[in-house]
Design a protein around this motif. Structure first.
Motif, short mmCIF file in Angstrom:
data_model
loop_
_atom_site.label_atom_id
_atom_site.label_comp_id
_atom_site.label_asym_id
_atom_site.label_seq_id
_atom_site.Cartn_x
_atom_site.Cartn_y
_atom_site.Cartn_z
N ILE A 2 38.00 45.60 28.65
CA ILE A 2 38.52 44.94 29.43
C ILE A 2 38.39 44.63 30.33
O ILE A 2 37.43 43.64 31.15
CB ILE A 2 38.98 46.49 30.06
N SER A 3 38.99 43.21 30.56
CA SER A 3 39.11 41.67 31.50
C SER A 3 38.86 42.42 33.16
O SER A 3 39.64 43.39 33.19
CB SER A 3 40.69 41.20 31.72
N GLU A 4 38.92 41.71 33.73
CA GLU A 4 38.60 41.77 34.67
C GLU A 4 39.60 42.14 36.49
O GLU A 4 39.85 43.62 37.18
CB GLU A 4 37.38 41.11 35.93
N GLY A 5 40.14 41.41 35.33
CA GLY A 5 42.00 41.51 36.08
C GLY A 5 42.96 42.66 36.21
O GLY A 5 43.18 43.44 37.11
N TRP A 6 42.70 43.13 34.85
CA TRP A 6 43.07 44.85 34.29
C TRP A 6 42.69 45.89 34.77
O TRP A 6 42.94 46.83 35.49
CB TRP A 6 43.20 45.06 33.35
N ARG A 7 40.89 45.64 34.82
CA ARG A 7 39.90 46.83 35.63
C ARG A 7 40.18 46.80 36.95
O ARG A 7 40.58 47.64 38.21
CB ARG A 7 38.73 46.20 35.63
N ALA A 8 40.86 45.86 37.81
CA ALA A 8 41.16 45.52 39.63
C ALA A 8 42.37 46.45 39.38
O ALA A 8 42.78 46.78 40.87
CB ALA A 8 40.57 44.14 39.84
#
Length: 128
Positions: A2-8
């Motif tokens: 999962i990308s950092e943007g989705w995780r955030a």
């Protein structure tokens, strides 16, 4: 992966829901419910079902996503927890101004400040 943007984004939604549920719990207060077998339990009074759902669902999402937000070399994903506590602070202060509201605001502010500090001091040195 999962990308950092989705995780955030997921962390922001979870922390916002959790803090919104806590704000409702602070506003409505907890009451004791008696069970048939003699045990007692605590819960929100009648009409607090959405707050209780947000409280528990937000808690599960936040606990699941917090390690991935705090243990990164990038600092900005940890701000999603600060964003969620900011939403909670606004909600608490909208619902009331008593002592219990200010205690909840102080705890939420401490968590919101502590999440980027924890990432800076510990998370960058122990990335996932």
């Amino acid at each position: 992966m999962i990308s950092e943007g989705w995780r955030a984004a997921i962390g922001s939604v979870g922390a916002s829901a959790f803090c919104w549920g806590v704000a409702g719990g602070v506003h409505l207060g907890l009451e004791m419910h008696s069970r048939a077998r003699g045990g007692n339990s605590w819960g929100l009074p009648e009409g607090g079902g959405w707050y209780e759902f947000a409280w528990f669902a937000g808690f599960i999402v936040t606990i699941y996503s917090a390690p991935g937000l705090l243990r990164r070399t990038a600092w900005w994903p940890s701000l999603s927890l600060s964003f969620g506590t900011g939403i909670g602070i606004i909600t608490v202060l909208t619902l009331g101004q008593g002592t219990r509201y200010w205690v909840a605001v102080a705890v939420m502010a401490a968590v919101g400040i502590a999440s980027p500090v924890a990432n800076r001091l510990w998370g960058r040195h122990h990335p996932i």
